[in-house]
Design a protein around this motif. Structure first.
Motif, short mmCIF file in Angstrom:
data_model
loop_
_atom_site.label_atom_id
_atom_site.label_comp_id
_atom_site.label_asym_id
_atom_site.label_seq_id
_atom_site.Cartn_x
_atom_site.Cartn_y
_atom_site.Cartn_z
N GLY A 104 0.85 -1.02 -0.05
CA GLY A 104 0.15 -0.03 0.18
C GLY A 104 0.92 1.34 -0.03
O GLY A 104 0.24 2.25 0.10
N LEU A 105 2.11 1.14 -0.06
CA LEU A 105 3.15 2.32 -0.33
C LEU A 105 2.81 3.08 -1.75
O LEU A 105 2.37 2.44 -2.51
N PRO A 106 3.02 4.28 -1.66
CA PRO A 106 2.90 5.16 -2.91
C PRO A 106 3.79 4.45 -4.17
O PRO A 106 3.34 4.47 -5.17
N VAL A 107 4.75 4.01 -3.78
CA VAL A 107 5.49 3.24 -4.73
C VAL A 107 5.66 1.56 -5.13
O VAL A 107 6.32 0.93 -5.51
N SER A 108 4.43 0.92 -4.32
CA SER A 108 4.32 -0.36 -4.21
C SER A 108 4.22 -0.89 -5.57
O SER A 108 4.61 -1.93 -5.81
#
Length: 95
Positions: free
Chosen positions: A63-67
């Motif tokens: 769920g991280l912005p860069v996932s």
């Protein structure tokens, strides 16, 4: 002046530790799409997935912005999965 630097450094390290702890605590709840991704890649047989694929699916599910970018990079470069399957699997991972 030395006390000021030490205080700032301690505050920064504590903040970093708290942030990292929050990510670790939140990570299991965010992995809901990881098994779906690995299952898609394994063709319905989870025993057939590789470590690289599972790692990519786990990264995609964080769920991280860069996932999605991490998932795509690991899936294509490390696990050497084709572009179409990589795209679909990373979409599955992100939920």
């Amino acid at each position: 002046m030395t006390e000021s630097i030490r205080t700032r450094l301690a505050t920064a390290l504590c903040t970093l530790a708290l942030a990292a702890g929050g990510v670790v605590i939140a990570a299991p709840a965010a992995h809901a799409g990881g098994p779906d991704c690995a299952n898609y890649l394994a063709g319905g047989n989870p025993a057939r997935s590789t470590i690289g694929e599972e790692l990519a699916c786990g990264l995609g599910a964080t769920g991280l912005p860069v996932s999605k970018d991490l998932c795509t990079t690991v899936m294509s470069k490390v696990a050497q999965v084709g572009p179409a399957r990589t795209d679909t699997a990373c979409k599955e991972a992100s939920g």
